[in-house]
Design a protein around this motif. Structure first.
Motif, PDB file in Angstrom:
ATOM      1  N   SER A 192       0.813  -1.217   0.000  1.00 21.74           N
ATOM      2  CA  SER A 192       0.000   0.000   0.000  1.00 21.74           C
ATOM      3  C   SER A 192       0.853   1.277   0.000  1.00 21.74           C
ATOM      4  O   SER A 192       0.510   2.245  -0.671  1.00 21.74           O
ATOM      5  N   VAL A 193       1.976   1.268   0.721  1.00 20.76           N
ATOM      6  CA  VAL A 193       2.802   2.483   0.762  1.00 20.76           C
ATOM      7  C   VAL A 193       3.492   2.719  -0.590  1.00 20.76           C
ATOM      8  O   VAL A 193       3.528   3.835  -1.107  1.00 20.76           O
ATOM      9  N   GLU A 232       0.982   3.845  -3.122  1.00 19.88           N
ATOM     10  CA  GLU A 232       0.683   5.274  -2.972  1.00 19.88           C
ATOM     11  C   GLU A 232       1.772   6.114  -3.638  1.00 19.88           C
ATOM     12  O   GLU A 232       1.480   7.093  -4.326  1.00 19.88           O
ATOM     13  N   ALA A 233       3.026   5.711  -3.439  1.00 15.55           N
ATOM     14  CA  ALA A 233       4.136   6.469  -4.031  1.00 15.55           C
ATOM     15  C   ALA A 233       4.019   6.471  -5.560  1.00 15.55           C
ATOM     16  O   ALA A 233       4.253   7.494  -6.207  1.00 15.55           O
ATOM     17  N   ARG A 285       1.305   8.812  -6.621  1.00 17.94           N
ATOM     18  CA  ARG A 285       1.755  10.201  -6.512  1.00 17.94           C
ATOM     19  C   ARG A 285       2.557  10.601  -7.760  1.00 17.94           C
ATOM     20  O   ARG A 285       2.389  11.698  -8.288  1.00 17.94           O
ATOM     21  N   GLU A 305      -8.909  -0.945  -6.895  1.00 22.23           N
ATOM     22  CA  GLU A 305      -8.644  -0.454  -5.554  1.00 22.23           C
ATOM     23  C   GLU A 305      -9.120   0.989  -5.401  1.00 22.23           C
ATOM     24  O   GLU A 305      -8.488   1.915  -5.913  1.00 22.23           O
ATOM     25  N   PRO A 306     -10.217   1.193  -4.676  1.00 17.00           N
ATOM     26  CA  PRO A 306     -10.780   2.531  -4.524  1.00 17.00           C
ATOM     27  C   PRO A 306      -9.756   3.537  -3.995  1.00 17.00           C
ATOM     28  O   PRO A 306      -9.758   4.699  -4.390  1.00 17.00           O
ATOM     29  N   ARG A 307      -8.866   3.079  -3.126  1.00 17.30           N
ATOM     30  CA  ARG A 307      -7.878   3.966  -2.520  1.00 17.30           C
ATOM     31  C   ARG A 307      -6.990   4.613  -3.577  1.00 17.30           C
ATOM     32  O   ARG A 307      -6.571   5.755  -3.441  1.00 17.30           O
TER      33      ARG A 307
END
Lengths: 243, 195
Positions: free
Chosen positions: A179-180, A183-184, A187, A205-207
């Motif tokens: 997950s981290v 996210e990167a 970004r 994945e909604p996130r």
């Protein structure tokens, strides 16, 4: 919204098979992606997400309807023209990175440009610039197996947007990442789109879809809903029914 | 919970006055739980009454400092160790609405699911916009920024869980329709009632 439109789908229908075995993968899909815009596509398995991405990238041909990329109508081009357009305008990012193991990061990024006939020196310069944009200038000489998953995906994003390419089609780009790291990567994708590109992102994945400007929901090949802050019509519709 | 325990845990680090306590609490919880000065003051009074804090032995000239008593320190330590209990599950409006929608006449569960999913995605996008303003993973970050970032992650993950649940409802309902409709079940049940 005066940013130029990079991708337009109008009334796109895609039918696989015929007769009793006919499967309608896409049924009258309209979609516009502008420069500076990242659009996420979500939907259950079999809703047509992958077909949508393939059709948008000219890898698959709609049964009816039109796909326009940077002003060029795909159906008006021959196969050779479409292939050239794909190389020049569109980059792909996949779940499993799809880098060539025997080439360095810089060589992976410059390859599509060299295939396009760009002189090697210039292709290298463009590749270096593209890698710098994703924060990997120091890793240019590394081979894929010397890079982490997140770094490999950033190389893939650099390759997708090298040189004149402005449209990135991403199919579950965070699927293989924690997950981290995911996210990167989102970004980086977001920053590249903000800096002057357009992106279509398929994800379950909604996130990660939340990094997009808009989310388009597909169900049985049809767009059932689209959320975003930049669609005045949708917002008006909301306020008129929301009382 | 426990603003009380949060404040107690902060005091266990060093004696503080109410203004500093409030500032520390808000900064270190990423601003997720705003407290006013009156709240902090009355909490200190209650903690003092319960023998968990006392006026600090070393006092500042301008402000009154508090420090935890022995039992206050024990209470704070126990708080760190004890997992937080889940709130009452399934008691929110969305759960009730969707449970009813499954059997309600003239209501398409899929429409309700989709409307909710759009709304939740919209909220997630807001959290993500805020998140994009804090440094990316691996970049230098201050501890208040990290706290704020993790609070935003909490909101995002919670919203994501809701979206996944909605996806699951949609798939379950679609599959359930293939086997037997609600009306048939009701008819059969009624037929079995002796007259």
């Amino acid at each position: 919204m005066s940013d130029p439109v990079l991708l337009t789908l109008e009334g796109v229908r895609r039918v696989h098979g015929s007769g009793a075995r006919e499967v309608v993968a896409l049924d009258g899909v309209d979609l516009t992606v502008r420069l500076g815009e990242l659009v996420a596509v979500m939907g259950p398995s079999g809703s047509g997400k992958s077909t949508l991405l393939n059709v948008a990238g000219g890898l698959d041909t709609p049964t009816s309807g039109t796909v326009t990329i940077a002003g060029d109508v795909l159906s008006e081009m021959d196969a050779k023209g479409r292939a050239a357009l794909r190389r020049k305008r569109i980059g792909y990012v996949f779940q499993d990175f799809n880098l060539i193991p025997a080439l360095t990061a810089a060589e992976n990024v410059s390859l599509p440009r060299e295939l396009d006939g760009v002189p090697a020196r210039r292709a290298r310069t463009e590749a270096k610039a593209a890698l710098a944009e994703v924060g990997l200038e120091k890793q240019a000489r590394r081979f894929p197996d010397e890079l982490s998953g997140g770094q490999q995906q950033r190389v893939a994003i650099a390759r997708a947007l090298v040189g004149p390419r402005r449209l990135v089609l991403a199919d579950e780009p965070t699927g293989a990442l924690d997950s981290v790291t995911g996210e990167a990567v989102m970004r980086v994708l977001r920053a590249r789109v903000d800096a002057g590109a357009a992106g279509l992102l398929v994800t379950h994945e909604p996130r990660f879809a939340a990094w997009a400007d808009r989310t388009v929901f597909l169900r049985d090949g049809t767009v059932v809903d689209s959320t975003g802050t930049d669609e005045p019509e949708a917002l008006l519709a909301d306020s008129s029914t929301g009382t | 919970m426990s603003v009380k325990h949060g404040l107690l845990a902060l005091l266990a680090e060093e004696p503080m006055g109410v203004y500093r306590l409030r500032k520390e609490f808000e900064a270190r919880t990423g601003g997720s739980w705003p407290v006013n000065i009156g709240q902090v003051y009355s909490t200190m009074q209650r903690l003092e009454r319960d023998g968990l804090v006392a006026k600090a032995s070393q006092q500042d000239e301008d402000v009154e400092l508090y420090e935890p008593t022995e039992s206050g320190r024990a209470e704070a330590a126990a708080w760190w160790r004890t997992p937080v209990a889940r709130g009452e599950v399934g008691r929110d409006e969305l759960v009730i609405k969707l449970a009813l929608a499954v059997s309600a006449v003239g209501v398409d569960v899929r429409d309700i699911v989709q409307a909710q999913r759009s709304e939740t995605m919209r909220a997630m996008r807001d959290f993500t916009r805020l998140k994009s303003q804090v440094p990316a993973p691996g970049e230098p970050i201050s501890s208040p920024e990290l706290a704020w970032s993790l609070v935003l992650d909490h909101h995002t993950f919670t919203a994501e869980a809701e979206v996944r649940w909605l996806d699951h409802i949609e798939a379950s309902v679609a599959r359930a329709v293939l086997t037997q409709s609600r009306t048939e079940t009701t008819d059969r049940d009624e037929a079995e009632v002796p007259r």
